[in-house]
Design a protein around this motif. Structure first.
Motif, PDB file in Angstrom:
ATOM      1  N   LEU A 130      -8.474  -1.854   4.090  1.00  0.00           N
ATOM      2  CA  LEU A 130      -8.641  -1.444   2.702  1.00  0.00           C
ATOM      3  C   LEU A 130      -8.133  -0.022   2.469  1.00  0.00           C
ATOM      4  CD1 LEU A 130     -12.198  -2.915   2.014  1.00  0.00           C
ATOM      5  CD2 LEU A 130     -10.045  -3.698   1.001  1.00  0.00           C
TER       6      LEU A 130
ATOM      7  N   ASP B 235      -4.638  -9.637  -5.060  1.00  0.00           N
ATOM      8  CA  ASP B 235      -4.010  -8.531  -4.342  1.00  0.00           C
ATOM      9  C   ASP B 235      -4.521  -8.503  -2.908  1.00  0.00           C
ATOM     10  OD1 ASP B 235      -6.552  -7.338  -4.345  1.00  0.00           O
ATOM     11  OD2 ASP B 235      -6.110  -6.157  -6.140  1.00  0.00           O
ATOM     12  N   TYR B 236      -3.953  -7.612  -2.103  1.00  0.00           N
ATOM     13  CA  TYR B 236      -4.305  -7.581  -0.681  1.00  0.00           C
ATOM     14  C   TYR B 236      -5.723  -7.087  -0.441  1.00  0.00           C
ATOM     15  CZ  TYR B 236       0.344  -8.853   0.884  1.00  0.00           C
ATOM     16  OH  TYR B 236       1.504  -9.552   1.136  1.00  0.00           O
ATOM     17  N   SER B 237      -6.260  -6.268  -1.323  1.00  0.00           N
ATOM     18  CA  SER B 237      -7.641  -5.815  -1.154  1.00  0.00           C
ATOM     19  C   SER B 237      -8.601  -7.001  -1.226  1.00  0.00           C
ATOM     20  CB  SER B 237      -7.992  -4.783  -2.234  1.00  0.00           C
ATOM     21  OG  SER B 237      -7.222  -3.607  -2.070  1.00  0.00           O
ATOM     22  N   GLN B 238      -8.373  -7.902  -2.154  1.00  0.00           N
ATOM     23  CA  GLN B 238      -9.217  -9.089  -2.246  1.00  0.00           C
ATOM     24  C   GLN B 238      -9.067  -9.981  -1.025  1.00  0.00           C
ATOM     25  OE1 GLN B 238      -7.481 -10.298  -6.018  1.00  0.00           O
ATOM     26  NE2 GLN B 238      -9.395  -9.860  -7.111  1.00  0.00           N
TER      27      GLN B 238
ATOM     28  N   PHE C  44       0.817  -1.208   0.000  1.00  0.00           N
ATOM     29  CA  PHE C  44       0.000   0.000   0.000  1.00  0.00           C
ATOM     30  C   PHE C  44       0.857   1.266   0.000  1.00  0.00           C
ATOM     31  CE2 PHE C  44      -3.500  -2.811   1.085  1.00  0.00           C
ATOM     32  CZ  PHE C  44      -4.582  -2.195   0.493  1.00  0.00           C
TER      33      PHE C  44
END
Length: 466
Positions: free
Chosen positions: A363, A430-433, A310
């Motif tokens: 997020l 990705d990390y959001s998912q 991020f």
């Protein structure tokens, strides 16, 4: 789980015979009534009363444990229901899973220091976790056959230290995976044994709270200090930390009271005949514990890399994760203070809602403040919720067998998190998912609230009968 159902479906002759699992206020209240002539003695209440000399509570009634038995004869021990005992029990049950609290350091050290991929690092961590789950499951069936648990704990600690030393001498992932799996089996067995001892100590709520406090304090120290040592001393610095923690625990075990198995029928259930819980609440509680650990560990194992993804600086990420772990100790302390004093349902529900909100806040990790807040919120609620869920599991029987099952469910969740997250990230996610998936998984944990309500009702009925 058939054993779990049998243990739950057979009520004890008297609630006061089995004072374990956090119901100390019931036995204390009865003792006050005995002094006033309003309540029959424990022996009069139950045919098992003449066997109470072998139960931890009757030993406490005669005073503190003064010396240990067996090979520890003559060694002074702490007050069986004091805060010192809670702390020592916390170290006993933490030594086998300390690697969980420094998992981000291990994962990052293996990737940056040893040049492994996210999938390889996740496989090594998960091998440790799955081994721990197997060990915790296996020890569940042996709890009732280990009357002297101290020698067993010492043997497990010494073996774990030996495997950590062997790990340092190896480097190939194909060698580390089976080695860490075996280490996990030993560590999981130690944790299951520790959970069983806590479950029959009479101070389960406080001890589980202190367990999380010790873990988070150890995690804070490890996360703050170890990453800066990896470039200088190599990728295996975290394993020296594991050896240190296990050695300290080994020196503490001898000062713990014996906490023997309850005698006779008192090992079966502490629930009153009016409200015997079916097997469904046990399964829902174990499922909630599994999903809670899985969702949190999936993010925590890669939290350092998440911050980097991020756009946050490495220095800020390390400090944030470390200080968040330190602040999270407050959640464990709060659980230790409230776990045996108040009902479980409402505090657990509030903490679960806060956990979902905290996970979702990741997020917005592009904001340093949001990343810090998300770490603090989820750290506090992680410590609080796990302590409460383990307390719930420990109240299902007096011998500690359900407590060991709780250790198994916890380890399965911890094991599944890194491997699932590692596979998703290596596969292009990705990390959001990953954050969204973890948030959805946490919703399953609300299924444990009806079980908490029934446990609260059972405890209140027991108190009213006394």
């Amino acid at each position: 789980m058939a054993a779990a159902y049998l243990a739950l479906s057979t009520p004890a002759q008297s609630v006061s015979v089995a004072p374990s699992n956090g119901n100390t206020l019931i036995s204390h209240g009865c003792r006050r009534a005995v002094k006033r002539g309003r309540c029959p003695s424990i022996t009069e209440q139950s045919p098992a009363g003449d066997r109470m000399s072998e139960n931890a509570e009757s030993l406490i009634d005669r005073g503190e444990f003064n010396t240990a038995k067996g090979i520890f004869t003559g060694v002074p021990t702490v007050n069986a229901q004091g805060w010192a005992a809670s702390i020592l029990l916390a170290f006993l049950s933490s030594a086998g899973l300390y690697y969980v609290n420094i998992a981000p350091v291990i994962s990052n050290a293996l990737m940056s220091g040893a040049g492994l991929s996210a999938a390889e690092s996740g496989d090594i961590l998960s091998a440790n976790f799955f081994g721990a789950a197997l060990g915790a499951f296996g020890i569940t069936f042996l709890i009732r056959f280990i009357p002297r648990w101290k020698p067993a704990a010492c043997a497990l600690l010494l073996s774990s230290i030996g495997l950590d030393l062997l790990t340092i001498s190896l480097s190939a992932p194909e060698s580390l995976v089976p080695l860490r799996f075996l280490h996990g089996v030993l560590g999981g067995s130690l944790v299951g044994l520790g959970f069983a001892v806590i479950s029959r100590s009479g101070i389960a709520g406080r001890a589980f709270g202190m367990l999380l406090a010790v873990q988070y304090l150890g995690g804070f120290i490890g996360i703050i200090t170890l990453p800066s040592l990896v470039p200088q001393f190599g990728a295996y610095v975290p394993f020296y930390a594991l050896i240190t923690f296990s050695t300290c625990t080994l020196l503490m075990v001898i000062f713990l009271p014996p906490y023997p198995l309850p005698a006779g029928k008192s090992t079966r259930s502490i629930l009153p005949k009016k409200l015997v819980l079916p097997v469904t609440p046990i399964l829902l509680t174990l499922l909630a514990l599994f999903c809670f650990q899985l969702a949190n560990m999936a993010l925590f194992a890669f939290i350092i890399d998440l911050g980097h993804a991020f756009g946050l600086t490495p220095g800020y990420v390390d400090l944030t994760v470390g200080w968040a772990s330190f602040i999270a100790i407050s959640g464990a302390i709060l659980a230790a203070h409230t776990g045996d004093r108040y009902d479980l349902t409402r505090p657990l529900m509030i903490a679960l809602v806060a956990t979902v909100a905290g996970i979702a806040l990741f997020l917005a990790s592009a904001s340093p403040l949001a990343f810090f807040a998300a770490n603090v919120i989820t750290g506090i609620t992680w410590a609080f919720c796990v302590a409460y869920l383990l307390t719930m599991v420990s109240r299902f029987d007096a011998a500690g067998q359900m407590g060991a099952f709780g250790g198994f469910a916890s380890k399965m969740g911890l094991a599944s998190g890194p491997v699932i997250a590692g596979r998703l990230l290596s596969g292009g996610a990705d990390y959001s998912q990953l954050i969204i998936l973890a948030s959805l998984l946490l919703l399953v944990c609300f299924a444990a609230l009806p079980a908490a309500t029934k446990l609260d009702r059972a405890r209140n009925i027991s108190a009213a009968e006394i």
